[in-house]
Design a protein around this motif. Structure first.
Motif, PDB file in Angstrom:
ATOM      1  N   LYS B 308      -7.450   7.760 -16.666  1.00 37.90           N
ATOM      2  CA  LYS B 308      -8.274   7.311 -15.542  1.00 37.90           C
ATOM      3  C   LYS B 308      -7.991   5.841 -15.233  1.00 37.90           C
ATOM      4  O   LYS B 308      -7.965   5.429 -14.080  1.00 37.90           O
ATOM      5  N   LEU B 309      -7.805   5.086 -16.299  1.00 34.50           N
ATOM      6  CA  LEU B 309      -7.498   3.674 -16.126  1.00 34.50           C
ATOM      7  C   LEU B 309      -6.135   3.501 -15.444  1.00 34.50           C
ATOM      8  O   LEU B 309      -5.973   2.666 -14.543  1.00 34.50           O
ATOM      9  N   ILE B 310      -5.169   4.303 -15.856  1.00 35.94           N
ATOM     10  CA  ILE B 310      -3.841   4.250 -15.228  1.00 35.94           C
ATOM     11  C   ILE B 310      -3.970   4.523 -13.726  1.00 35.94           C
ATOM     12  O   ILE B 310      -3.399   3.821 -12.892  1.00 35.94           O
ATOM     13  N   LYS B 311      -4.775   5.520 -13.391  1.00 31.63           N
ATOM     14  CA  LYS B 311      -4.930   5.859 -11.982  1.00 31.63           C
ATOM     15  C   LYS B 311      -5.616   4.736 -11.206  1.00 31.63           C
ATOM     16  O   LYS B 311      -5.274   4.461 -10.058  1.00 31.63           O
ATOM     17  N   HIS B 312      -6.547   4.084 -11.855  1.00 33.27           N
ATOM     18  CA  HIS B 312      -7.210   2.942 -11.216  1.00 33.27           C
ATOM     19  C   HIS B 312      -6.184   1.841 -10.936  1.00 33.27           C
ATOM     20  O   HIS B 312      -6.112   1.303  -9.831  1.00 33.27           O
ATOM     21  N   LEU B 313      -5.399   1.543 -11.942  1.00 36.71           N
ATOM     22  CA  LEU B 313      -4.422   0.453 -11.828  1.00 36.71           C
ATOM     23  C   LEU B 313      -3.364   0.752 -10.771  1.00 36.71           C
ATOM     24  O   LEU B 313      -2.910  -0.132 -10.058  1.00 36.71           O
ATOM     25  N   LEU B 314      -2.994   2.019 -10.669  1.00 36.18           N
ATOM     26  CA  LEU B 314      -1.972   2.404  -9.688  1.00 36.18           C
ATOM     27  C   LEU B 314      -2.561   2.598  -8.295  1.00 36.18           C
ATOM     28  O   LEU B 314      -1.838   2.875  -7.345  1.00 36.18           O
ATOM     29  N   GLY B 315      -3.870   2.462  -8.207  1.00 37.18           N
ATOM     30  CA  GLY B 315      -4.510   2.605  -6.906  1.00 37.18           C
ATOM     31  C   GLY B 315      -4.695   4.046  -6.463  1.00 37.18           C
ATOM     32  O   GLY B 315      -4.850   4.324  -5.283  1.00 37.18           O
TER      33      GLY B 315
END
Ligand code: SF4
Lengths: 154, 326
Positions: B308-315
């Protein structure tokens, strides 16, 4: 590269370095050729249950791939076509065959008449890769078996 | 084969002969199936040969070391094989941009707070917490600096600990949370579990492309793998606090499992063994994930949080911290 023919979302993640454990369907042809010096001898790459053979016969390379089932036939074909296209650009003559032992079938594949199709696909892949974020995932049957399932749908 | 965590609790030697890993102690020499090992947690006095370390590095197995008191010492984090230049840049960007950093820091605190609330409800001691929380989360929203975020977090914890105490048996009250050293049994137990949880989070991060040294709530460099501290905040109430409560309520852990030392109150060897046994069982338990519509282990929930954090960071999608539904 063959990700493209499976799913653009996956292609984007993969090309941006987000790889998944348990990924096994992918063989980087360029790296393979580079590392193994295909021309020297017959080679076999065995990745889990997917087998790719590169056989040199005279001045032609034969790519043999053993597939389990036909559910992703289109993707397999595009992948093989892409290999052929890639080799052609390196000036290497090649042909490919997809084997479906369970169905007792073999499908021969040559680049003839498909070049434009591959070029279009390569172009599309370029566009997908250059997007600032991955394309919205689209849920389909293939998601169930996809290593990106959790990432896509959490 | 499903990979499992390996806990080495006794003293011995970890070595490699040919392509086999062995754990050897006074009594015997046991081969370990390296393909089935996800990560290793070492609590005993264990000598590791460099060949064994090379082997573990090759297989991408992280090793976490705990000291004599059961607290986290450090990790052998093999050279990372999963790289994404793109993601590293995004991680840094979210740290350097004050707005982006604040947003993530607040989300970790919010997730942690909501999970504390869930626990108090479960334990039937949530009186007045919802109101206090609402007020404090309001302040959290207003916070303009990381120190302010930390401040609000500390006050939420205070509210939480005082109510949690009402649920704990006499003799196992937290009263005031003390860390270094823990001054009573419950504090020792919580610290021990948090320490183990931190290492679990680190192992999960190791298996993603996230760089564990770039963090948002905690200052990078405060400790080496500070992103694991950030994510731990969300999971401490859900995992560590629940296990601690259960262990003392059910009388699995008793007064005799602690000893007093110069370093404060500590779990005994037997106490640690019991806690770890319960910890491992708990993390292997599955819950149905409402979004994925499939069963996932509690350990896997940590990985999903990283995704989920990866998806946040990638927008791709704004991070929403896990709030226990189970
Ligand atoms: S889970 Fe589905 S949408 Fe996501 S990458 Fe895989 S196939 Fe594509």
């Amino acid at each position: 590269m063959n990700y493209l023919f499976i799913c653009p979302t996956k292609l984007w993640y993969f090309s941006h370095g987000i790889t998944m454990e348990g990924e096994n369907e992918w063989v980087d042809l360029g790296r393979f050729l580079h590392e193994r010096r295909y021309a020297d001898e017959e080679k076999e790459v065995l990745i889990e249950r997917i087998k790719i053979d590169f056989i040199r016969k005279g001045d032609t390379i034969e790519i043999h791939e053993v597939k389990l089932g036909k559910s992703m036939e289109r993707a397999h074909e595009m992948q093989a076509l892409y290999y052929l296209y890639y080799l052609k650009r390196l000036g290497i003559k090649a042909k490919a065959a997809l084997h479906y032992p369970k169905l007792n079938e073999t499908k021969e594949i040559t680049l003839d008449g498909h070049e434009e199709e591959v070029e279009k696909a390569v172009q599309f892949a370029r566009v997908v890769k250059s997007l600032p974020a991955p394309p919205e995932p689209v849920k389909s049957k293939k998601c169930k078996k996809c290593a990106y399932y959790e990432l896509c749908w959490v | 084969m499903r990979k499992r965590s390996l806990t080495l609790f006794s003293d011995g030697n970890l070595l490699r002969r040919e392509n086999t890993l062995y754990f050897e102690n006074a009594n015997d020499k046991k081969p370990l199936a390296v393909e089935g090992i996800y990560d290793i947690y070492i609590y005993g006095h264990v000598n590791i040969s460099s060949q064994a370390l090379h082997f573990l590095a090759q297989k991408g197995i992280a090793v976490h070391f705990f000291n004599h008191y059961g607290y986290y010492d450090g990790s052998f984090y093999p050279r990372e094989t999963l790289h994404s230049g793109n993601l590293v840049i995004k991680q840094a960007e979210h740290y350097l941009d004050p707005e982006k950093r604040l947003k993530l820091a607040k989300l970790f605190v919010k997730g942690s707070a909501l999970n504390m609330g869930r626990n108090l409800m479960r334990w039937g001691v949530a009186d007045g917490f919802a109101g206090e929380l609402e007020k404090l989360l309001g302040e959290l929203g207003e916070a303009r600096k990381i120190t302010e975020v930390m401040n609000v977090e500390a006050r939420i914890r205070e509210e939480y600990y005082s109510r949690w105490d009402e649920h704990l048996p006499e003799g196992f009250r937290i009263v005031k949370r003390t860390r270094m050293p823990p001054e009573n049994e419950m504090n020792a137990l919580i610290s021990f579990l948090n320490s183990r949880l931190y290492a679990t989070v680190l192992s999960e991060l190791y298996n993603t492309q996230l760089t564990p040294t770039v963090s948002y709530l905690h200052e990078p460099g405060e400790r080496r793998f500070s992103l694991a501290l950030d994510l731990s905040e969300v999971f401490k109430p859900v995992i560590a606090d629940r296990i601690a409560t259960r262990l003392v309520k059910q009388g699995v852990i008793k007064k005799e499992h602690f000893r007093g030392e110069l370093n404060g109150v500590l779990l005994t060897k037997e106490g640690m063994r019991l806690v770890l046994e319960h910890y491992n069982t708990e993390l292997a338990k599955s819950v149905k994930h409402p979004g994925l519509k499939q069963n996932v282990t509690k350990q896997r929930l940590v990985r999903l949080e990283a995704y989920k954090l990866i998806k946040h960071l990638l927008g791709v999608k704004e991070y929403e911290p896990l709030v226990a539904w189970f």
